[in-house]
Structures are given as C-alpha cells and as structure tokens.
Enzyme design. Structure first.
Site, PDB file in Angstrom:
ATOM      1  N   SER A 125      56.140  25.262  82.695  1.00  0.00           N
ATOM      2  CA  SER A 125      56.875  26.035  83.542  1.00  0.00           C
ATOM      3  C   SER A 125      56.833  26.557  84.587  1.00  0.00           C
ATOM      4  O   SER A 125      54.944  27.291  84.185  1.00  0.00           O
ATOM      5  CB  SER A 125      57.265  26.847  82.334  1.00  0.00           C
ATOM      6  OG  SER A 125      58.301  27.833  82.705  1.00  0.00           O
ATOM      7  N   TYR A 149      55.158  34.106  76.057  1.00  0.00           N
ATOM      8  CA  TYR A 149      55.055  32.901  75.967  1.00  0.00           C
ATOM      9  C   TYR A 149      54.392  32.171  76.681  1.00  0.00           C
ATOM     10  O   TYR A 149      53.827  30.957  77.040  1.00  0.00           O
ATOM     11  CB  TYR A 149      56.852  32.967  76.457  1.00  0.00           C
ATOM     12  CG  TYR A 149      57.445  31.817  77.126  1.00  0.00           C
ATOM     13  CD1 TYR A 149      57.706  30.122  76.340  1.00  0.00           C
ATOM     14  CD2 TYR A 149      58.118  31.302  78.256  1.00  0.00           C
ATOM     15  CE1 TYR A 149      57.726  29.470  76.887  1.00  0.00           C
ATOM     16  CE2 TYR A 149      58.471  30.017  78.939  1.00  0.00           C
ATOM     17  CZ  TYR A 149      58.531  28.949  78.019  1.00  0.00           C
ATOM     18  OH  TYR A 149      58.756  27.605  78.856  1.00  0.00           O
ATOM     19  N   LYS A 153      52.069  28.471  77.596  1.00  0.00           N
ATOM     20  CA  LYS A 153      52.796  27.369  78.196  1.00  0.00           C
ATOM     21  C   LYS A 153      51.594  27.007  79.239  1.00  0.00           C
ATOM     22  O   LYS A 153      50.672  25.767  79.415  1.00  0.00           O
ATOM     23  CB  LYS A 153      53.100  27.426  79.504  1.00  0.00           C
ATOM     24  CG  LYS A 153      55.260  27.360  78.534  1.00  0.00           C
ATOM     25  CD  LYS A 153      55.122  25.987  79.006  1.00  0.00           C
ATOM     26  CE  LYS A 153      56.912  25.589  77.398  1.00  0.00           C
ATOM     27  NZ  LYS A 153      56.914  24.303  77.236  1.00  0.00           N
TER      28      LYS A 153
END
Ligand code: NAD
Ligand code: UD1
Length: 340
Positions: A125, A149, A153
C-alpha cells in the site's frame, strides 16, 4: 497459463483480480476465511466468468490447512491479498493486526517454501510512504509509518525482501496500491464494507443511495488547490489487470520488483464528490468537518516504473470509477447480504 492461489480472493480487490486472471486464461484457487467478505461473492464470480470458482474456506494462519490446499491443487504462484486493512481498528487492536497480517504471511511463506512454490505477488500500500515528502511519489522515496496497519505492510515487505535475498529462486512482485475504487462493469461485485465505511468512495456511495445523510469532509484547510485532501484513485479493474501483468512478469522475467499502482493523477475530496454527483445524478450533501487524525494533505503516485516494467497503465478515469461504483451500489444498496 498458470494456476494461481489468491489468499483473500473473495475480498474487494481479490475478487476483481480473479475475474481478470480467469479471463486471461489462468486458473484460480481462492483461499479465504470470509472474515471480511461474503460467500455470495463466489456465486457472483461464477455469473461473471461463466464457470465454477474453486474456493477453499480457511485461515492462512493455519499451516495444516494451507498445506492440504497446496497438495490438493497445482499452484504455480500465490497472490497474497489476505489481510486486515482498517487503519482506525489497527490503532485499537494492534496485536490482531500483527497476528493476522504478519503471522499469517509468515505461515504462508513457510508453507510455500515447503511446497516449493516460488512466486509471490504481494498487496502492499501507499501507506508505506508514511508522510510523503513530495508528490508524485516514486518507489525510491523514503518509507515511514503512521499507524499499526502501515507497520504490518512495511514489515511484510521487508520479510519478503529478506526471503528473496536468502533464497534466490524465490521471486516476488510487491505492489503498492494507491486508492482503489470502482467496481466491475457488471455491477455484480464491488466494495462492501461492513458498518460505517472508513474510506471516501464507499461513504459517498452510501450517501447517494440514501443510507447516510451526508458526507463529512475531513478538513478543507490543507495546502491543496481546494483545501481538501488529494489522493490517487485507481479503478479496481485497472488494479486487477496490473496483477495479471505482474504475475506474467514474474513467470517470464524471474525478477523481483516493487512498483506503485496508481494513475499519477491527484483528485481532491470535493472533485470526487462532484464527479460522483455527475455520474450518478444523485446529490451528495457535504459537511466540512475537522481533519481526520493521521491524514496527509496529498498522496499520488509516479506510476512510470510499473508502466515500464509491466507494460501496464491505468486506463479508466475518475468519471468511469464513479459510474461503476454507482452501478454496484445502486444494484446492491445493502451489499452482498442485505440482512447482514
Ligand atoms: P478485503 O478485506 O476486501 O479483502 C481481504 C480478504 O482477505 C477478505 O475476503 C478477508 O475475508 C480475507 N482474509 C483476511 N484475513 C484472512 C486470513 N487470516 N485468512 C484467510 N483470509 C483472510 O480487502 P481488499 O480491499 O480487497 O484488500 C486486499 C489487500 O490489499 C489487503 O492486503 C489490503 O491491505 C491491501 N490494500 C487495500 C487497499 C484498499 O484501499 N482496499 C489499499 C492498499 C492496500
Ligand atoms: C486510507 C488509509 C490508508 C489506506 C487507504 C486505502 C487512513 C488514515 N489511511 O487512506 O492507510 O492505504 O485508505 O485503503 O485511513 N475523507 C473524507 N471523508 C470521509 C472519508 C475520507 O473527507 O468520510 C477524505 C480523507 O480525509 C482523505 C480522502 O477522503 O483526504 C481519502 O480518504 P480514504 O478513502 O480514507 O483514503 P486515505 O486517507 O488515502
């Protein structure tokens, strides 16, 4: 033609990628625990592609389950979508995110190694750029973290890179998505967030369809042309096609890559609202609200590397993203399972 395992293949991006892979002649095995998706997706996929969909229901953290799936099906490569993805929730429950996303990825990588499956396409992302110093963002820009989050990643990217270094036969394509929106042209599959949407496009859709009264615009005092946040929205079908191109690249070239997937165009919140109103013929009332903590002013990609290496570029414009998002929402006002 390859046989590809899609972890999280029943989710928003995975389901659209399944369609593009099958239409390109590849075989697909979906692995999903349906923690954030509905089995109805499988029926819809069948309607779109006109053939049965192979799906194994289970959790990627379960090594025995994964091993059985690899033994039951030929798998040439894995596209790894399965993850939890809500930024706010990750701040409240970081351990769940570390467990699901990082431990799940480690288990998947271990089983892939045991089964001698050496090709991985990974869903990363633009969140790994943290607070970007400038836009458009190139892949060699500084990386950063603004929430748990995002940390998962970045850690998963690093784990995958370490494995590529240690085991040169293992090849990975790390794809950094910008802001996926829109839906398949059939209106049969699309984004179906449970509860109150966190992201802009699904919220706009729910206002337009009458589920919510208005859109809160999180800040109109950013240093952007109209003061609202600027992002790089990319049609989910363009994104899905990039996965087919990345898989083909891995199988053909055998080179590791990390690429941005975006259009390269920055679009503000108010511009997206206006485009959506035009596409849908519905009005989307807005209320200017305070900035959302952790948000950045602007974030858009330099997609030149994906263009050069994969021969891919986004084709659909913002109008088309809105038309397709609205078709999905108006045909499925309550998502896949109206009673949910
Ligand atoms: P999604 O939630 O719609 O799909 C993820 C799928 O993975 C769901 O079907 C869920 O049930 C499944 N899943 C989650 N944990 C699992 C587990 N432990 N075992 C088996 N299945 C599991 O999300 P999406 O929008 O399709 O995103 C796909 C990937 O792309 C994710 O890794 C996400 O972090 C990444 N990504 C998404 C966006 C976005 O805006 N949608 C942006 C950047 C990156
Ligand atoms: C969010 C995630 C990011 C993830 C990306 C794609 C946060 C802080 N970041 O980013 O990690 O990679 O989604 O899934 O959640 N907006 C409103 N009103 C709303 C919703 C959003 O004004 O109700 C604005 C936001 O302030 C932002 C823009 O719309 O300017 C886009 O927001 P969103 O869709 O949540 O995506 P990102 O903030 O880019």
């Amino acid at each position: 033609m390859a046989s590809v395992m899609l972890t999280g293949g029943a989710g928003y991006i995975g389901s659209h990628t399944a369609v593009e892979l099958i239409e390109s002649g590849h075989q697909v095995v979906i692995v999903d625990n349906f923690s954030n998706s509905s089995p109805v997706v499988l029926e819809r996929l069948q309607q779109i592609v006109g053939a049965g969909i192979v799906c194994e229901r289970g959790d990627i953290r379960n090594a025995d389950f994964l091993t059985e799936v690899f033994q039951r099906h030929r798998v040439d490569a894995v596209i790894h979508f399965a993850a939890l993805k809500a930024v706010g929730e990750s701040c409240e429950q970081p351990l769940n995110y570390f467990e699901n996303n990082i431990s799940g990825t480690i288990t998947l990588l271990q089983v892939m190694q045991q089964q001698r499956v050496n090709g991985l396409v990974f869903s990363s992302s633009a969140t790994v750029y943290g607070q970007p110093e400038s836009c458009p963002i190139r892949e060699d820009a500084a990386l950063g973290i603004t929430n748990p989050y995002g940390r998962t990643k970045l850690v998963m990217e690093q784990l995958i890179n370490d494995i590529c270094t240690a085991h040169p036969q293992f090849k990975a394509a790390i794809l950094r998505y910008f802001n996926p929106v829109g839906a398949h042209v059939s209106g049969l599959i699309g984004e179906d967030p449970g509860g109150i949407p966190n992201n802009l496009m699904p919220f706009i859709c729910q206002v337009a369809v009458g589920t919510r009264p208005q859109l809160n615009v999180f800040g109109n005092d950013y240093p952007t042309p109209d003061g609202t946040g600027v992002r790089d929205y990319i049609h989910v079908v363009d994104l899905a096609r990039a996965h087919v191109a990345a898989l083909d690249y891995l199988l053909r070239e055998g080179q590791n890559i990390t690429v941005n997937l975006g259009t390269g165009c920055g679009v503000s919140v108010l511009e997206l609202v206006q485009a959506f109103e035009q596409a849908s013929g519905r009005s989307v009332p807005v209320n200017i609200a305070p900035r959302r903590p952790g948000d950045i002013a602007e974030c858009y990609a330099d997609p030149a590397l994906a263009n050069r290496l994969l021969g891919w570029q986004a084709e659909y414009d913002v109008k088309r993203m809105c038309v397709d998002a609205w078709r999905w929402q108006s045909q499925n006002p309550e998502g896949f399972e109206p009673s949910r």
